[in-house]
Design a protein around this motif. Structure first.
Motif, PDB file in Angstrom:
ATOM      1  N   GLY A 185      65.495  39.541  48.505  1.00 21.67           N
ATOM      2  CA  GLY A 185      65.706  40.492  49.378  1.00 21.67           C
ATOM      3  C   GLY A 185      64.158  41.610  49.382  1.00 21.67           C
ATOM      4  O   GLY A 185      64.002  42.452  49.903  1.00 21.67           O
ATOM      5  N   HIS A 221      63.073  35.573  51.146  1.00 24.44           N
ATOM      6  CA  HIS A 221      63.412  36.991  51.678  1.00 24.44           C
ATOM      7  C   HIS A 221      64.680  36.890  50.826  1.00 24.44           C
ATOM      8  O   HIS A 221      65.130  37.660  50.342  1.00 24.44           O
ATOM      9  N   PHE A 222      65.568  35.901  50.885  1.00 26.13           N
ATOM     10  CA  PHE A 222      66.864  35.676  51.122  1.00 26.13           C
ATOM     11  C   PHE A 222      67.061  35.405  49.424  1.00 26.13           C
ATOM     12  O   PHE A 222      67.870  36.761  48.988  1.00 26.13           O
ATOM     13  N   GLU A 223      66.638  35.621  48.506  1.00 27.31           N
ATOM     14  CA  GLU A 223      66.879  34.943  47.256  1.00 27.31           C
ATOM     15  C   GLU A 223      66.170  36.410  46.513  1.00 27.31           C
ATOM     16  O   GLU A 223      66.928  36.946  45.426  1.00 27.31           O
ATOM     17  N   THR A 244      73.861  33.618  56.586  1.00 29.32           N
ATOM     18  CA  THR A 244      73.998  32.919  55.021  1.00 29.32           C
ATOM     19  C   THR A 244      72.979  32.357  54.435  1.00 29.32           C
ATOM     20  O   THR A 244      72.861  31.612  55.126  1.00 29.32           O
ATOM     21  N   LEU A 245      72.790  32.124  53.610  1.00 30.12           N
ATOM     22  CA  LEU A 245      71.301  31.835  52.457  1.00 30.12           C
ATOM     23  C   LEU A 245      71.630  29.725  52.441  1.00 30.12           C
ATOM     24  O   LEU A 245      70.839  29.317  53.309  1.00 30.12           O
ATOM     25  N   THR A 260      74.018  37.307  62.042  1.00 26.25           N
ATOM     26  CA  THR A 260      73.578  36.784  60.795  1.00 26.25           C
ATOM     27  C   THR A 260      74.017  35.970  59.459  1.00 26.25           C
ATOM     28  O   THR A 260      74.952  35.753  59.547  1.00 26.25           O
ATOM     29  N   THR A 313      67.167  35.180  62.720  1.00 21.66           N
ATOM     30  CA  THR A 313      67.063  35.134  60.293  1.00 21.66           C
ATOM     31  C   THR A 313      64.913  35.338  60.822  1.00 21.66           C
ATOM     32  O   THR A 313      64.706  35.469  59.754  1.00 21.66           O
ATOM     33  N   ARG A 370      62.782  37.720  59.357  1.00 22.31           N
ATOM     34  CA  ARG A 370      63.057  37.650  57.701  1.00 22.31           C
ATOM     35  C   ARG A 370      62.008  37.489  56.927  1.00 22.31           C
ATOM     36  O   ARG A 370      61.573  38.092  55.466  1.00 22.31           O
ATOM     37  N   TYR A 397      71.896  29.376  56.327  1.00 24.94           N
ATOM     38  CA  TYR A 397      70.189  29.137  57.230  1.00 24.94           C
ATOM     39  C   TYR A 397      69.717  27.821  56.610  1.00 24.94           C
ATOM     40  O   TYR A 397      69.092  27.104  56.898  1.00 24.94           O
ATOM     41  N   ARG A 398      70.082  27.320  55.271  1.00 20.91           N
ATOM     42  CA  ARG A 398      69.515  25.981  54.833  1.00 20.91           C
ATOM     43  C   ARG A 398      69.442  24.862  55.193  1.00 20.91           C
ATOM     44  O   ARG A 398      68.686  24.057  55.390  1.00 20.91           O
ATOM     45  N   ILE A 449      63.516  31.536  53.005  1.00 19.67           N
ATOM     46  CA  ILE A 449      64.220  31.312  51.875  1.00 19.67           C
ATOM     47  C   ILE A 449      64.110  32.614  50.925  1.00 19.67           C
ATOM     48  O   ILE A 449      65.021  33.130  49.629  1.00 19.67           O
TER      49      ILE A 449
END
Length: 236
Positions: free
Chosen positions: A235, A231-233, A93-94, A91, A180, A183, A97-98, A229
């Protein structure tokens, strides 16, 4: 959602031509290769538990090679390990992933560019086959299969670059970030954006146009990264 490993790998087998598990001194290595491939192509969601007993059942092996393969993948950062020694797909984190996405966008177009002048006709035909299977999977809303096929398209293209050092780096990035990719939003998964980008890549390969191949792969990666990104921001 739990995924039956053997079924998923069998579904991908016509594309990746994976060898079957064979008994012998390299059994742990074979299990490792199968698990590694599954992580590369996003077979498991981020945080999804992966148990040695399930691997044993799916691949028909004993606990020892399954555990050894999983420990090796955990040491490489491909699996997360909880305090109770349970394993799960990594998993990110943002921020993590960035960082990985930024490196991927810098390196993967280089592989596409290098592949354009040297890829063989049979390899291009294989990419077309994979891409049409991708479109069919999307149309039938088999999104897990679609993700596997999208992964196979990219990795097959990059391997045609015949750049082993570059491919090794890309491979490690995919191993870490593979889960990831699940997502991606449902709406994006239903679109044919990736399929159309792949068609443009194939056209560039047929024309042996490295500049265009690089440009289209860059566009494809940037679009997918932006969606993940988001989706991360949000949800969503």
């Amino acid at each position: 959602m739990a995924v039956h490993l053997e079924q998923m790998l069998q579904a991908a087998a016509p594309v990746s031509d994976l060898p079957t598990i064979e008994r012998g001194s390299t059994l742990t290595e074979q299990v490792y290769d199968r698990l590694r491939h599954g992580l590369l192509v996003g077979m498991w969601d981020p945080g999804e538990k992966i148990t040695a007993r399930r691997i044993c059942k799916d691949l028909g092996v004993s606990l020892t090679p399954a555990r050894e393969a999983m420990v090796r993948l955990a040491n490489e950062g491909a699996l997360d390990v909880a305090l109770n020694r349970t394993f799960s797909a990594a998993t990110l984190t943002l921020a993590e992933y960035r960082e990985i996405a930024k490196i991927r966008i810098a390196l993967e177009p280089l592989a596409a560019e290098a592949a354009a002048p040297r890829i063989e006709k049979a390899q291009i035909q294989q990419l077309e086959k994979v891409n049409e299977a991708l479109a069919a999977a999307i149309g039938e809303e088999r999104f897990r299969d679609a993700l596997l096929l999208d992964s196979e398209f990219h990795l097959t293209l990059y391997r045609a670059s015949d750049q082993p050092t570059l491919m090794g780096i890309i491979d490690r990035l995919w191993l870490r970030a593979g889960p990831t990719r699940n997502r991606l939003s449902h709406n994006y998964r239903r679109s044919l954006a990736g399929y159309e980008n792949h068609k443009a890549v194939i056209a560039a390969l047929r024309a042996q146009d490295p500049v265009q191949a690089r440009a289209v792969i860059t566009r494809d990666l940037v679009d997918g990264t932006r969606r993940i990104i988001a989706h991360f921001e949000t949800g969503e």
